[in-house]
Design an enzyme around this catalytic site. Structure first.
Site, short mmCIF file in Angstrom:
data_model
loop_
_atom_site.label_atom_id
_atom_site.label_comp_id
_atom_site.label_asym_id
_atom_site.label_seq_id
_atom_site.Cartn_x
_atom_site.Cartn_y
_atom_site.Cartn_z
CG ASN A 1 -1.88 -1.17 1.22
OD1 ASN A 1 -2.37 -1.55 0.16
ND2 ASN A 1 -2.12 -1.76 2.37
CD GLU B 1 -4.62 1.11 8.42
OE1 GLU B 1 -4.14 0.54 9.41
OE2 GLU B 1 -5.72 0.84 7.93
CG HIS C 1 4.53 -2.39 5.36
ND1 HIS C 1 4.47 -1.04 5.61
CD2 HIS C 1 3.23 -2.80 5.26
CE1 HIS C 1 3.21 -0.65 5.66
NE2 HIS C 1 2.43 -1.69 5.44
#
Ligand code: 5GP
Ligand code: ZN
Length: 112
Positions: free
Chosen positions: A86, A94, A99
């Site tokens: 993401n 978030e 990652h």
């Protein structure tokens, strides 16, 4: 290292995590809110906020992270798996420390 970054704190060992693997470049640990029976994240020790902040200097690190995914997935008993990175708030990110999510197991994953 970023002082207020939760993944930096996990990398340092200041916050506990269920580690799957670690070496000089990355720490891999289970997601605290798994979305599949197996769900871990490949996290570089280096603090980089996300893919938008990567450049050619991160090329080998990114390659290493992706090549680790099938190896660790197989070790976790997965024959198939999904990867997810993401990027940015609009991309659903978030935690602003790069990652790669790796998840799978159980029934077939939905396409979205
Ligand atoms: P993102 O949405 O940024 O791609 O994913 C961040 C992920 O980190 C989420 O899936 C969330 O469950 C996980 N996460 C957030 N805080 C912690 C934590 O303290 N420990 C672990 N193991 N995972 C976390
Ligand atoms: Zn960080």
């Amino acid at each position: 290292m970023s002082d207020d970054c939760i993944f930096c704190k996990i990398v340092k060992g200041d916050i506990p995590s269920k580690k799957v693997y670690e070496d000089e470049d990355v720490v891999v640990f289970n997601d605290i809110r798994p979305i599949a029976p197996v769900h871990f994240m490949i996290v570089p020790r280096l603090h980089v906020a996300g893919l938008n902040d990567c450049d050619a200097a991160h090329q080998s690190l990114l390659g290493k992270m992706l090549l680790l995914a099938p190896k660790l997935a197989a070790e976790q008993g997965l024959q198939g798996f999904r990867t997810m990175i993401n990027t940015g708030r609009e991309g659903g990110q978030e935690v602003f420390h790069l990652h790669v999510h790796v998840f799978g197991g159980g029934s077939t994953l939905p396409k979205t």
